[in-house]
Design an enzyme around this catalytic site. Structure first.
Site, short mmCIF file in Angstrom:
data_model
loop_
_atom_site.label_atom_id
_atom_site.label_comp_id
_atom_site.label_asym_id
_atom_site.label_seq_id
_atom_site.Cartn_x
_atom_site.Cartn_y
_atom_site.Cartn_z
N HIS A 151 1.09 -4.71 9.03
CA HIS A 151 2.11 -5.01 8.01
C HIS A 151 2.38 -6.51 7.90
O HIS A 151 3.05 -6.95 6.96
CB HIS A 151 3.42 -4.28 8.34
CG HIS A 151 3.27 -2.81 8.27
ND1 HIS A 151 3.52 -2.08 7.14
CD2 HIS A 151 2.83 -1.92 9.19
CE1 HIS A 151 3.25 -0.80 7.37
NE2 HIS A 151 2.83 -0.69 8.63
N LYS A 190 -2.79 -2.49 3.08
CA LYS A 190 -1.43 -2.83 2.68
C LYS A 190 -1.50 -4.07 1.77
O LYS A 190 -1.88 -3.95 0.62
CB LYS A 190 -0.55 -2.98 3.90
CG LYS A 190 -0.64 -1.67 4.72
CD LYS A 190 0.22 -1.61 5.90
CE LYS A 190 -0.16 -0.48 6.85
NZ LYS A 190 -0.10 0.87 6.33
N SER A 236 6.39 -0.86 11.72
CA SER A 236 6.10 -0.30 10.40
C SER A 236 7.25 0.43 9.72
O SER A 236 7.30 0.51 8.50
CB SER A 236 4.89 0.63 10.48
OG SER A 236 5.09 1.61 11.48
#
Ligand code: PMP
Length: 401
Positions: free
Chosen positions: A212, A243, A184
């Site tokens: 991610h 995200k 990350s």
């Protein structure tokens, strides 16, 4: 109040020291949407610190789906998935995520953090051993810490270190290898081919947290396992909706027996309220978009290549990143704060990553791309970074600088 209790918190001065120097860069409030330009306390700045990689949080279809769900189901589910907080939208999202990720079943949680808190201690038992990459996300560590299994850390993305730990582990229980799919803060990709081959050799279970990576890597953004064509060899794929999927909440996907067990035994799922209807609908609408249109993801990668070329040429220390998360290593806590502060004054929002989150020698600025950035915005952001880097004496490694 108990004096010992009061003193415990009065002794904490890390944040105050930074506040006193006027360099505090946390909890900065946005006054409007998070797009490529954000309004922070009335000041418009370029946003290069977002996790909304595909820029979908303001997509008209996502907003419309979210609004419709709010009107139809109300603002909250008022309870846990288990008892009184499941809607047909949650079930649809689970079916769609399982299919998208190439797994038999999926289960949705209220946050990505809760996925790890709710999955790792549930699937592991006393006598088992969990093998964790040193740079795994805090939620993986928290989940492992509350598990009855023991856990060992291996050097970051280092297969020799992982094999040493696997080889010397004497426990009779099950071995679990758990890694971030994309790290990350550092932006590098987990070496899943190496991990899967060691997992086969040592009969270990593999879990990849693709928080991610979903929306970014693999076929239409199916994540790191898809990127390496290893979907069948990675037993569990976890992640978040906060995200690329433009919402909040998280998921774990795997075979149906494991998911069935987690669904009934995970305390973080059973004893916590579910994702709101509007958040669930936003995740579903984002999934619709990324399944049918890969061009947004392609644009994210164009932006990433465009930015990386320049950052390398200029000589910023960008470590081993391979993705839209670009660390700019400063390797000094104070300078990292100063860099972020001065960049904000110039008109750029980026995030400091400093100790204790990382060692002071690894302190960095997290610069991240969105599909919605224009090349002009990237140029502008980079020229601000060059200007401020020179002002505060950050060493660049190229003659071009
Ligand atoms: N796992 C990883 C790898 C993450 O990077 C994050 C968030 N940064 C999480 C889990 C937690 O997700 P959420 O913010 O949705 O709780």
């Amino acid at each position: 109040m108990n004096d010992q209790f009061r003193e415990r918190f009065m002794a904490f001065d890390e944040a105050k020291k930074i506040q006193d120097k006027g360099l505090y860069a946390f909890f900065r409030p946005f006054k409007a949407r998070q797009e490529t330009i954000v309004n922070v306390n009335g000041k418009n700045v370029l946003m290069f610190g977002s996790n909304s990689y595909l820029g979908l949080t303001t997509h008209p279809e996502v907003i419309e789906a979210s609004e419709n769900a709010l009107r139809k189901y109300g603002s909250s589910c008022s309870g846990s998935r288990f008892l009184n907080g499941t809607t047909d939208l949650h079930q649809e999202l689970e079916q769609r995520m399982a299919k998208f990720l190439g797994k038999e079943e999926a289960l949705v949680f209220s946050t990505g953090f809760q996925v790890n808190l709710g999955t790792i201690p549930t699937i592991t038992r006393k006598g088992d051993t969990i093998f964790l990459d040193k740079l795994n996300h805090a939620s993986i560590y928290e989940g492992s810490r509350i598990s009855e299994a023991s856990y060992l850390r291996f050097k970051h993305n280092d297969m020799q270190s992982l094999e040493e730990k696997l080889g010397t582990c004497k426990s009779e229980g099950i071995k679990f290898i758990i890694v971030d799919g994309i790290f990350s803060m550092e932006g590098d990709i987990a070496n899943l081919p190496g991990i899967v081959s060691l997992a086969k050799k040592y009969n270990a279970v593999v879990m990849s947290d693709c928080a991610h990576a979903v929306g970014v890597l693999g076929e239409n953004g199916r994540g790191t396992a898809s990127h390496f064509n290893l979907t069948n060899d990675v037993d569990l794929i976890g992640g978040t909706f906060s995200k690329s999927l433009a919402s909040v909440g998280g998921f774990i996907a795997g075979n149906k027996e494991t998911i069935h067990y987690i669904k009934h035994k995970s305390r973080a799922l059973v004893f916590s309220a579910s994702m709101t209807p509007s958040a669930t609908a936003a995740a579903l609408a984002s999934l619709d978009i990324i399944e049918k249109d890969d061009s947004i993801r392609q644009k994210l990668w164009e932006n990433t290549r465009y930015a990386m070329e320049q950052l390398k040429e200029i000589g910023f220390d960008t470590g081993n990143t391979e993705t839209p998360i670009i660390p700019i290593y400063i390797r000094d806590n104070y300078k990292a704060y100063e860099f972020v502060h001065k960049l904000f004054e110039e008109g750029l929002f980026v995030n400091p990553v400093v100790s204790p989150a990382v060692a002071p020698s690894d302190s960095l600025i997290r610069f991240s791309l969105m599909a919605s950035h224009t090349f002009d915005q990237i140029d502008e952001a980079i020229s601000m970074m060059v200007k401020v880097a020179k002002q505060i004496g950050i060493r660049l490694q190229s003659k071009a600088a």
